[in-house]
Design an enzyme around this catalytic site. Structure first.
Site, PDB file in Angstrom:
ATOM      1  N   HIS A  81     -29.524 -16.417 -35.559  1.00  0.00           N
ATOM      2  CA  HIS A  81     -29.534 -16.585 -36.894  1.00  0.00           C
ATOM      3  C   HIS A  81     -28.881 -17.889 -37.581  1.00  0.00           C
ATOM      4  O   HIS A  81     -27.739 -17.976 -36.936  1.00  0.00           O
ATOM      5  CB  HIS A  81     -29.134 -15.355 -37.765  1.00  0.00           C
ATOM      6  CG  HIS A  81     -27.725 -14.843 -37.289  1.00  0.00           C
ATOM      7  ND1 HIS A  81     -26.595 -15.361 -38.166  1.00  0.00           N
ATOM      8  CD2 HIS A  81     -26.979 -14.357 -36.333  1.00  0.00           C
ATOM      9  CE1 HIS A  81     -25.339 -14.807 -37.803  1.00  0.00           C
ATOM     10  NE2 HIS A  81     -25.571 -14.073 -36.580  1.00  0.00           N
ATOM     11  N   ASP A 116     -28.097 -18.186 -40.656  1.00  0.00           N
ATOM     12  CA  ASP A 116     -27.153 -17.682 -41.991  1.00  0.00           C
ATOM     13  C   ASP A 116     -25.708 -17.704 -41.594  1.00  0.00           C
ATOM     14  O   ASP A 116     -25.601 -17.154 -40.362  1.00  0.00           O
ATOM     15  CB  ASP A 116     -27.972 -16.738 -42.715  1.00  0.00           C
ATOM     16  CG  ASP A 116     -27.855 -15.257 -41.844  1.00  0.00           C
ATOM     17  OD1 ASP A 116     -28.191 -15.237 -40.664  1.00  0.00           O
ATOM     18  OD2 ASP A 116     -27.569 -14.186 -42.554  1.00  0.00           O
ATOM     19  N   ASP A 151     -20.656 -17.689 -34.886  1.00  0.00           N
ATOM     20  CA  ASP A 151     -21.690 -16.513 -35.363  1.00  0.00           C
ATOM     21  C   ASP A 151     -22.591 -17.322 -36.543  1.00  0.00           C
ATOM     22  O   ASP A 151     -22.490 -17.214 -37.779  1.00  0.00           O
ATOM     23  CB  ASP A 151     -20.811 -15.430 -35.951  1.00  0.00           C
ATOM     24  CG  ASP A 151     -21.880 -14.424 -36.296  1.00  0.00           C
ATOM     25  OD1 ASP A 151     -22.869 -14.345 -36.002  1.00  0.00           O
ATOM     26  OD2 ASP A 151     -21.168 -13.489 -36.911  1.00  0.00           O
ATOM     27  N   GLU A 159     -29.667 -12.349 -41.060  1.00  0.00           N
ATOM     28  CA  GLU A 159     -28.874 -11.083 -40.446  1.00  0.00           C
ATOM     29  C   GLU A 159     -27.630 -10.763 -41.027  1.00  0.00           C
ATOM     30  O   GLU A 159     -27.577  -9.793 -40.844  1.00  0.00           O
ATOM     31  CB  GLU A 159     -28.774 -12.051 -38.852  1.00  0.00           C
ATOM     32  CG  GLU A 159     -28.320 -11.109 -37.722  1.00  0.00           C
ATOM     33  CD  GLU A 159     -26.741 -10.458 -37.840  1.00  0.00           C
ATOM     34  OE1 GLU A 159     -26.647  -9.412 -37.161  1.00  0.00           O
ATOM     35  OE2 GLU A 159     -25.888 -10.993 -38.668  1.00  0.00           O
ATOM     36  N   GLU A 160     -26.948 -11.768 -41.546  1.00  0.00           N
ATOM     37  CA  GLU A 160     -25.639 -11.288 -42.143  1.00  0.00           C
ATOM     38  C   GLU A 160     -25.779 -10.453 -43.258  1.00  0.00           C
ATOM     39  O   GLU A 160     -24.718  -9.888 -43.855  1.00  0.00           O
ATOM     40  CB  GLU A 160     -24.765 -12.286 -42.418  1.00  0.00           C
ATOM     41  CG  GLU A 160     -24.305 -13.341 -41.283  1.00  0.00           C
ATOM     42  CD  GLU A 160     -23.349 -12.651 -40.192  1.00  0.00           C
ATOM     43  OE1 GLU A 160     -23.279 -11.515 -40.418  1.00  0.00           O
ATOM     44  OE2 GLU A 160     -23.024 -13.489 -39.290  1.00  0.00           O
ATOM     45  N   ASP A 166     -25.323 -13.679 -29.637  1.00  0.00           N
ATOM     46  CA  ASP A 166     -24.884 -13.453 -30.818  1.00  0.00           C
ATOM     47  C   ASP A 166     -23.765 -12.570 -30.910  1.00  0.00           C
ATOM     48  O   ASP A 166     -23.487 -11.670 -31.736  1.00  0.00           O
ATOM     49  CB  ASP A 166     -26.085 -13.132 -31.955  1.00  0.00           C
ATOM     50  CG  ASP A 166     -25.493 -12.904 -33.101  1.00  0.00           C
ATOM     51  OD1 ASP A 166     -24.531 -13.724 -33.842  1.00  0.00           O
ATOM     52  OD2 ASP A 166     -26.083 -12.232 -34.017  1.00  0.00           O
ATOM     53  N   HIS A 226     -16.302 -14.253 -39.073  1.00  0.00           N
ATOM     54  CA  HIS A 226     -16.235 -13.215 -40.257  1.00  0.00           C
ATOM     55  C   HIS A 226     -14.821 -13.753 -41.080  1.00  0.00           C
ATOM     56  O   HIS A 226     -14.750 -13.056 -42.022  1.00  0.00           O
ATOM     57  CB  HIS A 226     -16.665 -11.900 -40.362  1.00  0.00           C
ATOM     58  CG  HIS A 226     -17.941 -11.611 -39.680  1.00  0.00           C
ATOM     59  ND1 HIS A 226     -18.617 -10.230 -40.306  1.00  0.00           N
ATOM     60  CD2 HIS A 226     -18.938 -12.224 -39.327  1.00  0.00           C
ATOM     61  CE1 HIS A 226     -20.008 -10.235 -39.532  1.00  0.00           C
ATOM     62  NE2 HIS A 226     -20.238 -11.356 -39.224  1.00  0.00           N
TER      63      HIS A 226
HETATM   64  N1  BES Z   1     -23.083 -11.595 -34.374  1.00  0.00           N
HETATM   65  C1  BES Z   1     -22.527 -10.404 -35.254  1.00  0.00           C
HETATM   66  C2  BES Z   1     -23.005  -8.945 -34.225  1.00  0.00           C
HETATM   67  C3  BES Z   1     -21.648  -8.824 -33.345  1.00  0.00           C
HETATM   68  C4  BES Z   1     -20.327  -9.151 -33.519  1.00  0.00           C
HETATM   69  C5  BES Z   1     -22.166  -8.619 -32.101  1.00  0.00           C
HETATM   70  C6  BES Z   1     -19.665  -9.074 -32.519  1.00  0.00           C
HETATM   71  C7  BES Z   1     -21.180  -8.431 -31.090  1.00  0.00           C
HETATM   72  C8  BES Z   1     -19.780  -8.602 -31.163  1.00  0.00           C
HETATM   73  C9  BES Z   1     -23.579 -10.213 -36.361  1.00  0.00           C
HETATM   74  O1  BES Z   1     -23.738 -11.311 -36.879  1.00  0.00           O
HETATM   75  C10 BES Z   1     -22.965  -9.387 -37.466  1.00  0.00           C
HETATM   76  O2  BES Z   1     -21.865  -9.754 -37.884  1.00  0.00           O
HETATM   77  N2  BES Z   1     -23.507  -8.090 -37.631  1.00  0.00           N
HETATM   78  C11 BES Z   1     -23.104  -7.159 -38.409  1.00  0.00           C
HETATM   79  C12 BES Z   1     -24.146  -6.432 -39.042  1.00  0.00           C
HETATM   80  C13 BES Z   1     -24.940  -6.808 -40.175  1.00  0.00           C
HETATM   81  C14 BES Z   1     -25.739  -5.883 -40.680  1.00  0.00           C
HETATM   82  C15 BES Z   1     -24.093  -7.522 -41.225  1.00  0.00           C
HETATM   83  C16 BES Z   1     -21.719  -6.677 -37.893  1.00  0.00           C
HETATM   84  O3  BES Z   1     -21.752  -6.234 -36.963  1.00  0.00           O
HETATM   85  O4  BES Z   1     -21.162  -6.214 -38.795  1.00  0.00           O
HETATM   86 MN    MN Z   2     -24.073 -13.095 -35.762  1.00  0.00          MN
HETATM   87 MN    MN Z   3     -22.198 -11.888 -38.482  1.00  0.00          MN
END
Ligand code: BES
Ligand code: MN
Ligand code: MN
Length: 475
Positions: free
Chosen positions: A102, A104, A135, A168-169, A195, A442
């Site tokens: 992603h 974004d 990320d 994705e975010e 990711d 984040h």
């Molecule tokens: N890359 C992350 C997911 C992730 C984080 C995988 C840490 C493994 C370890 C992804 O961009 C993310 O932040 N996903 C969100 C969910 C989304 C619906 C906002 C999350 O996990 O909070």
């Molecule tokens: Mn991610």
């Molecule tokens: Mn993320």
């Protein structure tokens, strides 16, 4: 015979890495503030998509930048952020690898906590600091450069497709429909995703599980207006106090979520997994020290890794209500609210969990307030078959880069679209993460170690070679 010995001329690509070029290009992408959550960044989303289109075209890919949309809460059509879809077919008899990532990023706030500006990539101590660096721009772009590296030495050993999304975010609201509309074009033998974070700096990792997610808001309404807390305090309901009571009741003193039915169906950790995780070089004290906390509270009866990877949980992610300005204001607010996320594990269904919390919250609300639970988004948990030939291929690719055996680990984060890849596209997924938790995705001062980026490029290239071999031996 190791796998690299039957790959003439390409067994070691390290010497062919163009580190400076790879860094400069990634930094250009990082300069584009592609924050998907903020409508004022819509033009930046288009710029980021266009940047990727142009790059992939120079690598001989046929590229589409596709507009997306989804149905909003009120039934109206909402425009989404563009998807970049690229493909390069080498030979129809070779396997096809779809690489997902992603472009974004999360919002940069709080800006004042950034040491250098979030969208001005800055190198300090071997790391590039910028929003999206780990990320997921850095990890996704490592695959783009991995393909470029292979092309610089000959042709690709597999057919390659890229699917780079811009939502994705914000929960990928448009992507499932996009997958359904493009099943044929997206057909692949395996889907590769980078990711997340690997287990530890010196431990290359194949990730075989992601948690799911159910995300809701709790709204509490008291009186029809803010009230003088002297004239009304003690008699009128206080929505902030009520919200605090509700939140406090959502978990018990053993760290368990109290919502009836929440744990129904939760897959138990197998003895084999327990044993495997216990052998990982996990240091709970160092983990606590890395975030400057004196203790790690959590569900009783489970280790830290078990809590993070295989147990569901509930966290309040935001809370509001009442006076937040300087000094004091004697007032009882009319409204309060909270954002609550629940991380889910195999055996739990996000829609069911959302229903359970929606039914439960009104039953624990104190008298005198109205409560409402609104669903924001969700995502299924997933587990990848750790014995698949693709996972084995990833292990071999990582070994060629790091010269050590890869760990098989799960992770606590979520990538909601991954379950849809499996159900809609019918292809297995392979999660090979290049980042680290300490990259602070984040958070302010998100970063990505340049060494991890270059190792990601190498891993991406070797992985395509190894996946080409899986295809051969199966055909
Ligand atoms: N890359 C992350 C997911 C992730 C984080 C995988 C840490 C493994 C370890 C992804 O961009 C993310 O932040 N996903 C969100 C969910 C989304 C619906 C906002 C999350 O996990 O909070
Ligand atoms: Mn991610
Ligand atoms: Mn993320």
């Amino acid at each position: 015979m190791t796998s690299s010995e039957h790959l003439p001329g390409s067994s070691d690509l390290t010497a062919h890495l163009d580190r400076a070029g790879a860094e400069a290009e990634l930094f250009d992408l990082l300069r584009i503030p592609s924050v998907s959550a903020d409508p004022s960044h819509v033009p930046d989303m288009a710029r980021a998509a266009d940047f990727l289109r142009a790059k992939l075209e120079t690598l001989g890919f046929t590229v589409r930048v596709d507009a997306t949309s989804h149905t909003g809460k009120g039934g109206q059509t909402v425009a989404g952020h563009p998807v970049v879809f690229a493909q390069r077919e080498v030979n129809p008899n070779l396997p096809t690898v779809l690489i997902y990532g992603h472009y974004d990023v999360q919002p940069e706030a709080p800006l004042e906590e950034w040491v250098s500006p979030p969208f001005e990539p800055t190198v300090r101590g071997g790391r590039v600091y910028a929003r999206g660096s780990t990320d997921d721009k850095g990890q996704a772009y490592a695959h783009v450069r991995g393909v470029e590296l292979l092309l610089s030495q000959g042709d690709l050993p597999v057919n390659v497709k890229f699917l780079l999304e811009g939502e994705e975010e914000v929960g990928s609201p448009s992507l499932a429909a996009y997958l359904r509309d493009n099943v044929e074009a997206l057909k692949a033998d395996v889907i590769v995703i980078s990711d997340g974070s690997r287990f530890a700096p010196d431990v290359p990792t194949v990730t075989y599980g992601l948690r799911g997610l159910s995300y809701v808001e709790i709204h509490v309404q008291g009186a029809n207006r803010d009230l003088h807390s002297g004239s009304y305090g003690g008699a009128a309901p206080n929505p902030i106090n009520a919200l605090a009571e509700i939140i406090a009741k959502l978990k018990d003193d053993q760290g368990r979520v109290t919502i009836p039915g929440f744990y129904d169906g939760v897959e138990e950790i197998t003895p084999a997994e327990r044993e495997m995780w216990a052998k990982l070089p996990q240091d709970d004290a160092a983990f606590a020290a890395s975030i400057d906390v004196p203790a790690l509270p959590g569900e009783a009866g489970y280790s830290v890794l078990e809590r993070l990877w295989a147990r569901p949980t509930l966290d309040v992610n935001g809370i509001w209500g009442g006076y937040q300005g300087e000094g004091s204001k004697t007032v009882i607010a009319a409204k309060a609210g909270a954002k609550v996320s629940m991380r889910l594990v195999p055996g739990q269904d996000p829609e069911r969990i959302t229903q359970l919390i929606s039914d439960y919250v009104p039953t624990i609300a104190p008298e005198g307030v109205k409560v409402e639970v609104k669903s924001l988004h969700g995502g299924q948990p997933i587990k990848v078959d750790a014995d698949s030939p693709f996972v084995q291929a990833a292990g071999r690719a990582l070994k060629r880069v790091y010269n050590r055996d890869a760990a098989f680990a799960r992770t606590g984060g979520s990538i909601p679209i991954v379950a849809d890849f499996r159900s809609i596209l019918g292809a297995p997924v392979l999660l090979v993460d290049f980042g680290l938790n300490e990259d602070a995705p984040h958070s302010p001062n998100e970063s990505f170690a340049l060494e991890d980026y270059h190792n990601g490029i190498l891993t991406g290239a070797y992985l395509l070679q190894e996946l080409g071999q899986v295809g051969e031996s199966e055909q």
